[in-house]
Design a protein around this motif. Structure first.
Motif, mmCIF file in Angstrom:
data_model
loop_
_atom_site.group_PDB
_atom_site.id
_atom_site.type_symbol
_atom_site.label_atom_id
_atom_site.label_comp_id
_atom_site.label_asym_id
_atom_site.label_seq_id
_atom_site.Cartn_x
_atom_site.Cartn_y
_atom_site.Cartn_z
ATOM 1 N N THR A 63 8.879 4.843 -8.456
ATOM 2 C CA THR A 63 7.894 5.968 -8.956
ATOM 3 C C THR A 63 8.113 6.649 -10.317
ATOM 4 N N SER A 64 9.962 6.676 -10.534
ATOM 5 C CA SER A 64 10.458 7.494 -11.793
ATOM 6 C C SER A 64 9.813 6.588 -12.818
ATOM 7 N N THR A 65 10.077 5.229 -13.027
ATOM 8 C CA THR A 65 9.702 4.493 -14.121
ATOM 9 C C THR A 65 8.154 4.469 -14.449
ATOM 10 N N MET A 66 7.471 4.566 -13.195
ATOM 11 C CA MET A 66 6.018 4.691 -13.422
ATOM 12 C C MET A 66 5.508 6.019 -14.247
ATOM 13 N N MET A 67 6.153 6.821 -13.711
ATOM 14 C CA MET A 67 5.926 8.089 -14.274
ATOM 15 C C MET A 67 6.390 8.202 -15.850
ATOM 16 N N GLN A 68 7.371 7.577 -16.126
ATOM 17 C CA GLN A 68 8.074 7.457 -17.496
ATOM 18 C C GLN A 68 7.146 6.707 -18.522
ATOM 19 N N VAL A 69 6.436 5.608 -18.010
ATOM 20 C CA VAL A 69 5.600 4.791 -18.834
ATOM 21 C C VAL A 69 4.101 5.629 -18.817
ATOM 22 N N ALA A 70 3.868 6.591 -17.879
ATOM 23 C CA ALA A 70 2.804 7.062 -17.877
ATOM 24 C C ALA A 70 2.806 8.206 -18.875
ATOM 25 N N ILE A 71 3.768 8.872 -18.889
ATOM 26 C CA ILE A 71 3.855 9.900 -19.925
ATOM 27 C C ILE A 71 4.086 9.596 -21.162
ATOM 28 N N GLU A 97 11.037 7.960 -4.705
ATOM 29 C CA GLU A 97 10.772 6.659 -5.114
ATOM 30 C C GLU A 97 10.148 5.743 -4.129
ATOM 31 N N ALA A 98 9.545 4.746 -4.523
ATOM 32 C CA ALA A 98 8.692 3.882 -3.398
ATOM 33 C C ALA A 98 9.804 3.052 -2.387
ATOM 34 N N CYS A 99 10.974 2.987 -3.002
ATOM 35 C CA CYS A 99 12.161 2.392 -2.298
ATOM 36 C C CYS A 99 12.198 2.965 -1.123
ATOM 37 N N PRO A 100 12.191 2.442 0.194
ATOM 38 C CA PRO A 100 12.477 3.008 1.464
ATOM 39 C C PRO A 100 13.856 3.865 1.329
ATOM 40 N N HIS A 101 14.733 3.627 0.607
ATOM 41 C CA HIS A 101 15.982 4.302 0.572
ATOM 42 C C HIS A 101 15.935 5.173 -0.549
ATOM 43 N N ASN A 102 14.879 5.467 -1.139
ATOM 44 C CA ASN A 102 14.766 6.404 -2.389
ATOM 45 C C ASN A 102 15.791 6.090 -3.321
ATOM 46 N N LEU A 103 16.122 4.848 -3.614
ATOM 47 C CA LEU A 103 17.140 4.819 -4.483
ATOM 48 C C LEU A 103 16.440 3.660 -6.078
ATOM 49 N N ALA A 104 15.698 2.673 -5.582
ATOM 50 C CA ALA A 104 15.307 1.561 -6.686
ATOM 51 C C ALA A 104 14.495 2.576 -7.699
ATOM 52 N N PRO A 105 14.494 2.628 -8.906
ATOM 53 C CA PRO A 105 13.545 3.192 -9.857
ATOM 54 C C PRO A 105 12.343 2.651 -9.911
ATOM 55 N N LEU A 148 0.990 -1.283 0.081
ATOM 56 C CA LEU A 148 -0.040 0.045 -0.039
ATOM 57 C C LEU A 148 0.763 1.237 0.070
ATOM 58 N N ARG A 149 1.914 1.295 0.634
ATOM 59 C CA ARG A 149 3.002 2.401 0.710
ATOM 60 C C ARG A 149 3.466 2.763 -0.681
ATOM 61 N N THR A 150 3.744 1.529 -1.236
ATOM 62 C CA THR A 150 4.422 1.633 -2.701
ATOM 63 C C THR A 150 3.230 2.370 -3.690
ATOM 64 N N LEU A 151 2.008 1.773 -3.407
ATOM 65 C CA LEU A 151 1.078 2.276 -4.387
ATOM 66 C C LEU A 151 0.785 3.630 -4.279
ATOM 67 N N GLU A 152 0.673 3.980 -2.822
ATOM 68 C CA GLU A 152 0.458 5.380 -2.680
ATOM 69 C C GLU A 152 1.637 6.234 -3.032
#
Length: 335
Positions: free
Chosen positions: A172-180, A162-170, A23-27
């Motif tokens: 959110t950014s990749t989700m935005m790329q594919v969305a655009i 990023e959804a990654c707790p360390h703000n490292l693994a792509p 849920l945190r990832t999706l949010e």
């Protein structure tokens, strides 16, 4: 003896920690999409519109490129563009310097994905674009990057965690790329009035291909059609229903026009001692729903679902030419 089943870790509440993590990832990712939508309502909208015009006016194809996770997203975007009527293909950023630049012509448009905009491997494509005046669209989070500065149009994605707790693994950014990328593909599709029939040309296989076929591809014809003329005794109609195995019989007039249909449900509703000696005219449901053989399978399924029926009579120029049953569509993997 210890259980072989894995233990499900749970939080102090009733929700498993794995679900809370999901849920945190999706949010977090939905927050990125919301930020992207907000940016499009503002300054990003102008850049987006310029990118659409650039692609629409290009004589060639869209060359989508990227490296790493951005490369995976670029490959998906290229596939979506191609399947929706915009000729496109993916070129791996690193492979471009080893001969794949020959795939790109001066009629093309390059769409380069790089979150940072500073990947060293992108320099080859940037130089090639400048040398041959090939328009470039940069999809990046940093318009001031070397990629952003070299591009003709910059779609600057808003920075989001990023959804990654360390703000490292792509993520959110990749989700935005594919969305655009999806937004670009659909804007181009709608702009050219791309139809379902055109979509079918690019999707002949799989369930999509099956749904984009026509009624004529699934209807039963000739001797397979359960049909009887007006005035037939119900005993003959029931025999026809049993012989053809579709649970119905179409009733036609002298001109072979559908005037009624009798289904298993009609038999149950009219059950009485003299049913078999009655005329089909007294039992049939008049004005049966008919469809043309040229109707798309997707539209046919919508008719079946909306009317809550399992059979459709197929007519052409008013004449009965076939019949379609839900079971046939299920076997074909359409419904």
């Amino acid at each position: 003896m210890p259980s072989s089943k894995p233990l499900m870790t749970q939080s102090s509440g009733s929700t498993p920690t794995s679900v809370e993590s999901a849920l945190r990832t999706l949010e977090t990712e939905s927050g990125g999409i919301n930020a992207l939508a907000a940016a499009l309502r503002g300054p990003l909208g102008e850049a987006f519109a310029k990118a659409i015009d650039l692609i629409r006016n290009a004589k060639g194809r869209v060359i989508v490129t990227g490296l790493g996770k951005s490369g995976h997203m670029a490959r998906k975007i290229a596939a979506t563009l191609a399947s929706t009527g915009t000729p496109a293909f993916f070129v791996h950023t690193a492979e471009a310097a080893h001969g794949d630049l020959g795939m790109i012509t001066t009629d093309d448009v390059i769409m380069a994905l790089s979150w940072s905009g500073e990947q060293p491997e992108m320099k080859t494509l940037v130089n090639y674009s400048a040398r041959f005046a090939i328009p470039m669209i940069a999809v990046t989070s940093n318009a001031a990057s070397s990629l952003g500065q070299a591009a003709d149009v910059v779609i600057e994605l808003p920075k989001a965690r990023e959804a990654c707790p360390h703000n490292l693994a792509p993520t959110t950014s990749t989700m935005m790329q594919v969305a655009i990328g999806d937004a670009i593909a659909i804007a181009l599709l709608e702009g050219r009035g791309f139809t379902a029939l055109e979509f079918a040309h690019f999707h002949p296989g799989g369930k999509l291909g099956a749904m984009l076929k026509f009624v004529r591809d699934y209807m039963r014809t000739g001797a397979e059609i359960p049909v009887k003329p007006e005035g037939t005794k119900m005993s003959d109609a029931v025999m026809e229903m049993s012989a053809k195995g579709l649970g119905c019989v179409c009733i036609v007039n002298a001109a072979n026009e559908a005037v009624g249909i009798i289904t298993d449900g009609d038999l149950r509703r009219h059950m009485r001692p003299d049913l078999l000696t009655a005329s089909v005219d007294d039992v049939m449901t008049t004005q049966p729903k008919t469809v043309p053989p040229s109707m798309l399978a997707t539209e046919m399924i919508e008719v079946l679902n909306t009317r809550k029926i399992t059979t459709l009579v197929v007519t052409e120029a008013g004449k009965v030419v076939g019949i379609v049953h839900l079971h046939d569509l299920l076997r074909a993997g359409v419904a």
